[in-house]
Design a protein around this motif. Structure first.
Motif, PDB file in Angstrom:
ATOM      1  N   ASP A 532       0.842  -1.214   0.000  1.00  0.00           N
ATOM      2  CA  ASP A 532       0.000   0.000   0.000  1.00  0.00           C
ATOM      3  C   ASP A 532       0.871   1.256   0.000  1.00  0.00           C
ATOM      4  O   ASP A 532       0.605   2.222  -0.718  1.00  0.00           O
ATOM      5  CB  ASP A 532      -0.927   0.016   1.225  1.00  0.00           C
ATOM      6  CG  ASP A 532      -2.215  -0.763   0.983  1.00  0.00           C
ATOM      7  OD1 ASP A 532      -2.449  -1.136  -0.180  1.00  0.00           O
ATOM      8  OD2 ASP A 532      -2.972  -0.991   1.946  1.00  0.00           O
ATOM      9  N   ILE A 533       1.922   1.208   0.830  1.00  0.00           N
ATOM     10  CA  ILE A 533       2.834   2.355   0.910  1.00  0.00           C
ATOM     11  C   ILE A 533       3.538   2.567  -0.428  1.00  0.00           C
ATOM     12  O   ILE A 533       3.632   3.691  -0.931  1.00  0.00           O
ATOM     13  CB  ILE A 533       3.870   2.148   2.036  1.00  0.00           C
ATOM     14  CG1 ILE A 533       3.172   2.159   3.408  1.00  0.00           C
ATOM     15  CG2 ILE A 533       4.942   3.238   1.989  1.00  0.00           C
ATOM     16  CD1 ILE A 533       4.074   1.780   4.569  1.00  0.00           C
ATOM     17  N   VAL A 534       4.011   1.474  -1.031  1.00  0.00           N
ATOM     18  CA  VAL A 534       4.700   1.557  -2.322  1.00  0.00           C
ATOM     19  C   VAL A 534       3.762   2.132  -3.397  1.00  0.00           C
ATOM     20  O   VAL A 534       4.160   3.009  -4.193  1.00  0.00           O
ATOM     21  CB  VAL A 534       5.202   0.158  -2.759  1.00  0.00           C
ATOM     22  CG1 VAL A 534       5.673   0.187  -4.219  1.00  0.00           C
ATOM     23  CG2 VAL A 534       6.319  -0.310  -1.843  1.00  0.00           C
ATOM     24  N   SER A 535       2.524   1.660  -3.393  1.00  0.00           N
ATOM     25  CA  SER A 535       1.552   2.133  -4.377  1.00  0.00           C
ATOM     26  C   SER A 535       1.273   3.622  -4.220  1.00  0.00           C
ATOM     27  O   SER A 535       1.182   4.370  -5.204  1.00  0.00           O
ATOM     28  CB  SER A 535       0.244   1.337  -4.235  1.00  0.00           C
ATOM     29  OG  SER A 535      -0.721   1.780  -5.147  1.00  0.00           O
ATOM     30  N   ASN A 536       1.158   4.082  -2.967  1.00  0.00           N
ATOM     31  CA  ASN A 536       0.901   5.500  -2.714  1.00  0.00           C
ATOM     32  C   ASN A 536       2.085   6.376  -3.135  1.00  0.00           C
ATOM     33  O   ASN A 536       1.899   7.474  -3.663  1.00  0.00           O
ATOM     34  CB  ASN A 536       0.583   5.730  -1.230  1.00  0.00           C
ATOM     35  CG  ASN A 536      -0.876   5.444  -0.898  1.00  0.00           C
ATOM     36  OD1 ASN A 536      -1.768   6.200  -1.259  1.00  0.00           O
ATOM     37  ND2 ASN A 536      -1.114   4.332  -0.207  1.00  0.00           N
ATOM     38  N   LEU A 537       3.297   5.888  -2.923  1.00  0.00           N
ATOM     39  CA  LEU A 537       4.483   6.641  -3.342  1.00  0.00           C
ATOM     40  C   LEU A 537       4.518   6.800  -4.861  1.00  0.00           C
ATOM     41  O   LEU A 537       4.849   7.876  -5.389  1.00  0.00           O
ATOM     42  CB  LEU A 537       5.756   5.935  -2.862  1.00  0.00           C
ATOM     43  CG  LEU A 537       6.080   6.047  -1.365  1.00  0.00           C
ATOM     44  CD1 LEU A 537       7.261   5.147  -1.012  1.00  0.00           C
ATOM     45  CD2 LEU A 537       6.381   7.491  -0.970  1.00  0.00           C
ATOM     46  N   GLU A 538       4.152   5.723  -5.550  1.00  0.00           N
ATOM     47  CA  GLU A 538       4.161   5.772  -7.015  1.00  0.00           C
ATOM     48  C   GLU A 538       3.120   6.772  -7.529  1.00  0.00           C
ATOM     49  O   GLU A 538       3.380   7.513  -8.492  1.00  0.00           O
ATOM     50  CB  GLU A 538       3.877   4.370  -7.566  1.00  0.00           C
ATOM     51  CG  GLU A 538       4.158   4.215  -9.068  1.00  0.00           C
ATOM     52  CD  GLU A 538       2.986   4.656  -9.920  1.00  0.00           C
ATOM     53  OE1 GLU A 538       3.214   5.137 -11.049  1.00  0.00           O
ATOM     54  OE2 GLU A 538       1.831   4.539  -9.442  1.00  0.00           O
ATOM     55  N   ARG A 539       1.982   6.833  -6.861  1.00  0.00           N
ATOM     56  CA  ARG A 539       0.936   7.770  -7.285  1.00  0.00           C
ATOM     57  C   ARG A 539       1.341   9.224  -7.011  1.00  0.00           C
ATOM     58  O   ARG A 539       0.980  10.124  -7.772  1.00  0.00           O
ATOM     59  CB  ARG A 539      -0.379   7.435  -6.579  1.00  0.00           C
ATOM     60  CG  ARG A 539      -1.004   6.150  -7.102  1.00  0.00           C
ATOM     61  CD  ARG A 539      -2.230   5.758  -6.314  1.00  0.00           C
ATOM     62  NE  ARG A 539      -2.756   4.469  -6.752  1.00  0.00           N
ATOM     63  CZ  ARG A 539      -3.761   3.826  -6.128  1.00  0.00           C
ATOM     64  NH1 ARG A 539      -4.307   4.360  -5.044  1.00  0.00           N
ATOM     65  NH2 ARG A 539      -4.176   2.671  -6.585  1.00  0.00           N
ATOM     66  N   ILE A 540       2.084   9.444  -5.928  1.00  0.00           N
ATOM     67  CA  ILE A 540       2.588  10.793  -5.637  1.00  0.00           C
ATOM     68  C   ILE A 540       3.491  11.266  -6.763  1.00  0.00           C
ATOM     69  O   ILE A 540       3.405  12.408  -7.224  1.00  0.00           O
ATOM     70  CB  ILE A 540       3.354  10.820  -4.292  1.00  0.00           C
ATOM     71  CG1 ILE A 540       2.385  10.594  -3.123  1.00  0.00           C
ATOM     72  CG2 ILE A 540       4.088  12.161  -4.102  1.00  0.00           C
ATOM     73  CD1 ILE A 540       3.069  10.372  -1.784  1.00  0.00           C
ATOM     74  N   SER A 541       4.352  10.366  -7.233  1.00  0.00           N
ATOM     75  CA  SER A 541       5.262  10.734  -8.334  1.00  0.00           C
ATOM     76  C   SER A 541       4.482  11.009  -9.621  1.00  0.00           C
ATOM     77  O   SER A 541       4.884  11.850 -10.431  1.00  0.00           O
ATOM     78  CB  SER A 541       6.305   9.634  -8.562  1.00  0.00           C
ATOM     79  OG  SER A 541       5.724   8.496  -9.158  1.00  0.00           O
ATOM     80  N   ASP A 542       3.352  10.318  -9.813  1.00  0.00           N
ATOM     81  CA  ASP A 542       2.502  10.582 -10.981  1.00  0.00           C
ATOM     82  C   ASP A 542       1.960  12.013 -10.940  1.00  0.00           C
ATOM     83  O   ASP A 542       1.926  12.719 -11.960  1.00  0.00           O
ATOM     84  CB  ASP A 542       1.328   9.596 -11.036  1.00  0.00           C
ATOM     85  CG  ASP A 542       1.765   8.198 -11.461  1.00  0.00           C
ATOM     86  OD1 ASP A 542       2.863   8.073 -12.033  1.00  0.00           O
ATOM     87  OD2 ASP A 542       1.009   7.244 -11.201  1.00  0.00           O
TER      88      ASP A 542
END
Length: 561
Positions: A532-542
């Motif tokens: 979940d944390i990894v997914s949220n970090l990736e979305r922040i970069s988007d």
């Protein structure tokens, strides 16, 4: 009787055209000079001399010292200008406002190039361009021409309407009384200017009367001194709902003009006592412009060294509350817009520049939250106090999104150059991306909180991966916000590269996580929170990439324009 009423209507109509022409011309000048406004803002440093120059230039562009001072009150209220800076700009504004007086008096000294002679032609050309041209840069310049034309047609109408009264004993007697009583003359100038809220307009009316030989030297000088005091009313009214510091800026404006009028009032009373023959002679429009310029320039030179004293004196008149000078909680301060104030809307170009700063500030709050996540991710157990601060900051971000959106709606309703219309449209999208990035940071904080409550611990390898990915994500977001703030295409391009790095890291981390699950080196419960944390970090970069793309789009359109 009908003749007199007709002349009154002509005078009022002429005054209306004069004021409207000033407004249109100022609007066109602002749009044309919009690209330079940011550079002018950069000179608003603690160097008061530069402040004077900026104040004079801005006022010459927007054709109103009142509007400049109102804008300054807004800057001070928004916390982006201190009182020392404000004092210098206010002094310069008084010099810049003399430009209008010289334009009006040009009918006397310009010879064959008298503005009221070719004003209708200029107005006609400008109107044709606005009607038939699709090029915005050209229509903005045409607005200046239309404003110029209407201004001088209005002046001509005022002058014609009072022509038959130039030998009237009523006017002669009135100006004789005003001339013989300096205080009454100053009060008259102050009251008239306060009513129409424009010293440029009131000086223009006085010059129109002077062109008809109605005004004498003594009355004109004292009325002009009063006009400089009357122009302060706009800033004082504007500061009514502002903080104490902004009120002090308005008081500095009033003190500066009152002191200048008092000094010259004494000097000119003595002067007319010695040169009594000159006192009752007719003054020309050009002579009013000359005195107006000498007065404002010399008072600025005289009081410039005492700017800090004016700042201190304003503090004596407007005393700061003890509560306002004490350090307040950081989060409470962040709930307030720091760079935006309704008064700044008086000058749309500055309003856009400061909206960019406020959106960037919102982004930096999210970056601060992400930085706290990075620090807590490396710890054995995250601090609940730090996590709570992240949640509080996210509330601030949500609040700022609402307030900035409302302000951008107001800006979008103003008359703006095409480039700034694009900027405002992108700011609407940018605040949405920043707010969503903030939501993802909050999601990560909630995951960390859940991990803490469940007693599940991430492996050292997982912590290391998260920290590296979070650091790269933070850098991408930071660069995107900076690129927006600085309108920097290079930083925007680097942001896209960082986003691609984050995408690669996410794929690699997923592979590593699956391997750890297969070897049972991490628990499934841990894996749910971790991914979940990894997914949220990736979305922040988007979202960071989206913000960078807005900057790249703006620069691409500027190049092709």
């Amino acid at each position: 009787m009908l003749t007199h009423i007709g002349n009154l209507f002509a005078f009022i109509g002429g005054l209306g055209m004069f004021l409207y022409g000033m407004d249109i011309m100022a609007s066109g000048l602002q749009k044309t000079a919009g690209s330079k406004m940011k550079e002018l803002l950069g000179y608003l440093t603690n160097n008061r001399f530069l402040g004077v120059l900026v104040g004079a230039l801005v006022t010459a562009i927007i054709q109103s010292s009142s509007a400049t001072t109102v804008m300054i009150v807004g800057f001070v209220n928004a916390g982006i200008m201190n009182l020392t800076q404000a004092a210098g700009v206010i002094m310069g504004a008084n010099i810049g406002t003399t430009v209008t007086a010289w334009l009006v008096s040009a009918n006397e000294w310009a010879g064959a190039l008298k503005p009221d002679f070719f004003a209708p032609f200029v107005l006609g050309i400008g109107a044709f361009i606005i009607t038939f041209s699709n090029r915005q840069n050209l229509t903005q310049k045409a607005e200046i021409a239309v404003g110029f034309g209407i201004l001088f047609i209005g002046l001509s109408s005022m002058s014609s309407s009072i022509g038959m009264y130039q030998d009237s004993p009523v006017f002669y007697k009135a100006f004789q009384i005003l001339g013989n009583n300096p205080i009454l003359g100053i009060l008259t100038g102050a009251v008239v200017t306060a009513i129409i809220q424009s010293s440029s307009a009131s000086v223009g009316i006085l010059q129109t009367l002077a062109m008809r030989g109605i005004v004498n030297w003594r009355s004109a000088i004292f009325i002009t001194l009063g006009q400089n005091i009357g122009t302060c009313i706009t800033a004082i009214l504007s500061s009514a709902g502002a903080n104490k510091t902004a009120k002090r800026a308005a008081v500095i404006h009033l003190l500066f003009n009152v002191m200048g009028a008092a000094i010259y009032g004494v000097i000119m009373t003595i002067f007319f006592g010695v040169f009594s023959d000159l006192a009752m002679q007719h003054i020309t429009s050009t002579q009013i412009s000359t005195f107006h310029t000498i007065f404002n320039v010399s008072v600025t030179i005289l009081l410039f060294p005492f700017a800090n004293l004016l700042v201190k004196l304003s503090g004596v008149i407007i005393k700061e509350d003890v509560e306002e000078t004490e350090d307040e909680d950081e989060e409470v301060e962040e709930m307030v817009l720091r760079h935006l104030d309704p008064r700044i809307l008086e000058t749309p170009t500055f309003a856009v520049e400061n909206a960019v700063k406020e959106v960037a500030r919102m982004g930096y709050i999210v970056i601060g939250n992400l930085n706290r996540i990075i620090k807590e991710a490396g710890k054995e157990e995250p601090s609940q106090k730090k996590l709570d601060k992240i949640f509080q900051n996210e509330e601030v971000v949500n609040h700022l999104e609402t307030m900035i959106t409302g302000y951008l709606v107001k800006i979008s309703q103003l008359s703006l150059p095409e480039k700034q219309i694009i900027v405002v449209n992108h700011l609407f999208d940018a605040i949405t991306d920043i707010e969503r990035a903030g939501d993802h940071v909050e999601n990560i904080a909630e995951c960390m909180q859940s991990l803490k409550k469940s007693g599940v611990r991430l492996t050292d390898e997982a912590k290391k991966e998260l920290k590296e990915m979070a650091e790269c994500t933070k850098n991408a977001l930071h660069q995107s916000v900076r690129s927006l703030e600085e309108d920097n295409a290079e930083l925007a391009a680097e942001t896209r590269q960082k986003e691609q790095m984050v995408d690669k890291m996410e794929k690699e981390i997923r592979k590593n996580h699956i391997k750890r699950l297969k070897t049972e080196s991490c628990a499934p419960e841990e894996g749910v929170f971790f991914m979940d944390i990894v997914s949220n970090l990736e979305r922040i970069s988007d979202h960071a990439e989206n913000i960078a793309q807005y900057v790249l789009d703006e620069n691409e359109k500027n190049i092709t324009a």
